[in-house]
Design a protein around this motif. Structure first.
Motif, PDB file in Angstrom:
ATOM      1  N   VAL A 237       0.869  -1.171   0.000  1.00  0.00           N
ATOM      2  CA  VAL A 237       0.000   0.000   0.000  1.00  0.00           C
ATOM      3  C   VAL A 237       0.905   1.220   0.000  1.00  0.00           C
ATOM      4  N   THR A 238       0.600   2.171  -0.866  1.00  0.00           N
ATOM      5  CA  THR A 238       1.364   3.412  -0.952  1.00  0.00           C
ATOM      6  C   THR A 238       0.590   4.536  -0.278  1.00  0.00           C
ATOM      7  N   ILE A 239       1.293   5.325   0.515  1.00  0.00           N
ATOM      8  CA  ILE A 239       0.744   6.582   1.040  1.00  0.00           C
ATOM      9  C   ILE A 239       1.602   7.677   0.439  1.00  0.00           C
ATOM     10  N   CYS A 240       0.949   8.651  -0.193  1.00  0.00           N
ATOM     11  CA  CYS A 240       1.717   9.620  -0.980  1.00  0.00           C
ATOM     12  C   CYS A 240       1.294  11.064  -0.733  1.00  0.00           C
ATOM     13  N   ASP A 241       2.140  11.944  -1.240  1.00  0.00           N
ATOM     14  CA  ASP A 241       1.852  13.372  -1.195  1.00  0.00           C
ATOM     15  C   ASP A 241       0.802  13.714  -2.249  1.00  0.00           C
ATOM     16  N   ALA A 242       0.444  14.970  -2.328  1.00  0.00           N
ATOM     17  CA  ALA A 242      -0.626  15.400  -3.231  1.00  0.00           C
ATOM     18  C   ALA A 242      -0.242  15.328  -4.704  1.00  0.00           C
ATOM     19  N   GLY A 243       1.059  15.217  -5.004  1.00  0.00           N
ATOM     20  CA  GLY A 243       1.488  15.295  -6.391  1.00  0.00           C
ATOM     21  C   GLY A 243       1.892  13.999  -7.070  1.00  0.00           C
ATOM     22  N   LEU A 244       1.994  12.902  -6.327  1.00  0.00           N
ATOM     23  CA  LEU A 244       2.452  11.654  -6.943  1.00  0.00           C
ATOM     24  C   LEU A 244       1.438  11.179  -7.978  1.00  0.00           C
ATOM     25  N   PRO A 245       1.898  10.834  -9.187  1.00  0.00           N
ATOM     26  CA  PRO A 245       0.956  10.290 -10.178  1.00  0.00           C
ATOM     27  C   PRO A 245       0.460   8.910  -9.732  1.00  0.00           C
ATOM     28  N   ILE A 246      -0.825   8.668  -9.943  1.00  0.00           N
ATOM     29  CA  ILE A 246      -1.439   7.400  -9.555  1.00  0.00           C
ATOM     30  C   ILE A 246      -1.992   6.743 -10.812  1.00  0.00           C
ATOM     31  N   ALA A 247      -1.539   5.537 -11.076  1.00  0.00           N
ATOM     32  CA  ALA A 247      -1.977   4.812 -12.267  1.00  0.00           C
ATOM     33  C   ALA A 247      -3.475   4.541 -12.190  1.00  0.00           C
ATOM     34  N   GLU A 248      -4.135   4.606 -13.337  1.00  0.00           N
ATOM     35  CA  GLU A 248      -5.584   4.399 -13.378  1.00  0.00           C
ATOM     36  C   GLU A 248      -5.999   3.021 -12.900  1.00  0.00           C
ATOM     37  N   GLU A 249      -5.140   2.017 -13.104  1.00  0.00           N
ATOM     38  CA  GLU A 249      -5.514   0.651 -12.748  1.00  0.00           C
ATOM     39  C   GLU A 249      -5.350   0.335 -11.266  1.00  0.00           C
ATOM     40  N   VAL A 250      -4.814   1.262 -10.491  1.00  0.00           N
ATOM     41  CA  VAL A 250      -4.612   1.066  -9.057  1.00  0.00           C
ATOM     42  C   VAL A 250      -5.731   1.782  -8.297  1.00  0.00           C
TER      43      VAL A 250
ATOM     44  N   SER B 173       0.790  -1.595  -6.237  1.00  0.00           N
ATOM     45  CA  SER B 173       0.166  -1.442  -4.923  1.00  0.00           C
ATOM     46  C   SER B 173      -1.296  -1.872  -4.967  1.00  0.00           C
ATOM     47  N   ARG B 174      -1.772  -2.404  -3.865  1.00  0.00           N
ATOM     48  CA  ARG B 174      -3.199  -2.728  -3.750  1.00  0.00           C
ATOM     49  C   ARG B 174      -4.021  -1.452  -3.753  1.00  0.00           C
ATOM     50  N   ALA B 175      -3.438  -0.374  -3.193  1.00  0.00           N
ATOM     51  CA  ALA B 175      -4.097   0.931  -3.181  1.00  0.00           C
ATOM     52  C   ALA B 175      -3.037   2.001  -3.015  1.00  0.00           C
ATOM     53  N   VAL B 176      -3.350   3.199  -3.512  1.00  0.00           N
ATOM     54  CA  VAL B 176      -2.518   4.383  -3.290  1.00  0.00           C
ATOM     55  C   VAL B 176      -3.388   5.394  -2.557  1.00  0.00           C
ATOM     56  N   VAL B 177      -2.903   5.823  -1.390  1.00  0.00           N
ATOM     57  CA  VAL B 177      -3.634   6.754  -0.541  1.00  0.00           C
ATOM     58  C   VAL B 177      -3.026   8.137  -0.724  1.00  0.00           C
ATOM     59  N   ARG B 178      -3.796   9.059  -1.297  1.00  0.00           N
ATOM     60  CA  ARG B 178      -3.313  10.412  -1.559  1.00  0.00           C
ATOM     61  C   ARG B 178      -3.674  11.314  -0.385  1.00  0.00           C
ATOM     62  N   THR B 179      -2.643  11.968   0.164  1.00  0.00           N
ATOM     63  CA  THR B 179      -2.845  12.927   1.255  1.00  0.00           C
ATOM     64  C   THR B 179      -2.788  14.346   0.696  1.00  0.00           C
ATOM     65  N   GLY B 180      -2.941  15.315   1.565  1.00  0.00           N
ATOM     66  CA  GLY B 180      -2.811  16.708   1.161  1.00  0.00           C
ATOM     67  C   GLY B 180      -1.395  17.244   1.325  1.00  0.00           C
ATOM     68  N   GLU B 181      -0.460  16.357   1.645  1.00  0.00           N
ATOM     69  CA  GLU B 181       0.935  16.752   1.885  1.00  0.00           C
ATOM     70  C   GLU B 181       1.539  17.396   0.640  1.00  0.00           C
ATOM     71  N   CYS B 182       2.246  18.493   0.848  1.00  0.00           N
ATOM     72  CA  CYS B 182       2.904  19.197  -0.259  1.00  0.00           C
ATOM     73  C   CYS B 182       4.417  19.257  -0.086  1.00  0.00           C
ATOM     74  N   THR B 183       4.963  18.388   0.738  1.00  0.00           N
ATOM     75  CA  THR B 183       6.406  18.274   0.897  1.00  0.00           C
ATOM     76  C   THR B 183       6.928  17.332  -0.185  1.00  0.00           C
ATOM     77  N   PRO B 184       7.945  17.766  -0.950  1.00  0.00           N
ATOM     78  CA  PRO B 184       8.447  16.908  -2.030  1.00  0.00           C
ATOM     79  C   PRO B 184       8.910  15.533  -1.549  1.00  0.00           C
ATOM     80  N   TYR B 185       8.537  14.519  -2.316  1.00  0.00           N
ATOM     81  CA  TYR B 185       8.942  13.120  -2.109  1.00  0.00           C
ATOM     82  C   TYR B 185       8.386  12.494  -0.834  1.00  0.00           C
ATOM     83  N   ALA B 186       7.340  13.065  -0.263  1.00  0.00           N
ATOM     84  CA  ALA B 186       6.710  12.507   0.930  1.00  0.00           C
ATOM     85  C   ALA B 186       5.813  11.343   0.518  1.00  0.00           C
ATOM     86  N   ASN B 187       6.451  10.232   0.218  1.00  0.00           N
ATOM     87  CA  ASN B 187       5.775   9.040  -0.272  1.00  0.00           C
ATOM     88  C   ASN B 187       6.405   7.813   0.367  1.00  0.00           C
ATOM     89  N   VAL B 188       5.576   6.802   0.632  1.00  0.00           N
ATOM     90  CA  VAL B 188       6.078   5.567   1.223  1.00  0.00           C
ATOM     91  C   VAL B 188       5.252   4.399   0.707  1.00  0.00           C
TER      92      VAL B 188
END
Length: 139
Positions: A24-37, A116-131
């Motif tokens: 599972v990915t938790i990401c910042d507001a800018g990470l691209p998320i594939a349509e199939e995820v 990933s089974r899912a990508v969780v988009r947060t409102g974070e705007c810090t660069p590379y804040a993804n896990v």
């Protein structure tokens, strides 16, 4: 009503259906998320919810055994990177389980999120804040 910290129904469902090593990915507001995820979009506005708040709630429900980060995270946003590692270290201590931390390039990270089974988009705007969290087992 659910008693534990995680009350988002989509994310709670994903956690309850994870198998060993699912990601599972938790990401910042800018990470691209594939349509199939599966996209779980929590972002309300810049900074809300934060990356770390989302990570902490996720960890309150999910057993993890691995963490994948982009190399660029520790170089470009070292304060948030170090705060995340502290959260991960606290999780190790609380669970008594080993949690591996590995790094890949940001380009490879983005490719990896597609599995990933899912990508969780947060409102974070810090660069590379993804896990990417790799699910562990509770037994």
């Amino acid at each position: 009503m659910k008693k534990s910290a995680l009350i988002n129904s989509e994310l709670s469902y994903v956690v309850s259906t994870l198998g060993h090593t699912d990601e599972v990915t938790i990401c910042d507001a800018g990470l691209p998320i594939a349509e199939e995820v599966q996209r779980i979009d929590l972002a309300l506005t810049h900074g809300v919810p934060t990356f770390l708040d989302t990570v902490k709630v996720y960890l309150s429900e999910a057993q993890i055994e691995g963490v994948i980060l982009a190399e660029e995270f520790k170089q470009v946003s070292p304060v948030l990177h170090d705060e995340l590692l502290t959260v991960i270290d606290n999780e190790k201590k609380a669970t008594g389980r080993e949690i591996s931390v590995s790094y890949v390039s940001h380009e490879n990270f983005k490719v990896r999120t597609q599995a990933s089974r899912a990508v969780v988009r947060t409102g974070e705007c810090t660069p590379y804040a993804n896990v990417i969290f790799q699910a562990g087992v509770v037994f």
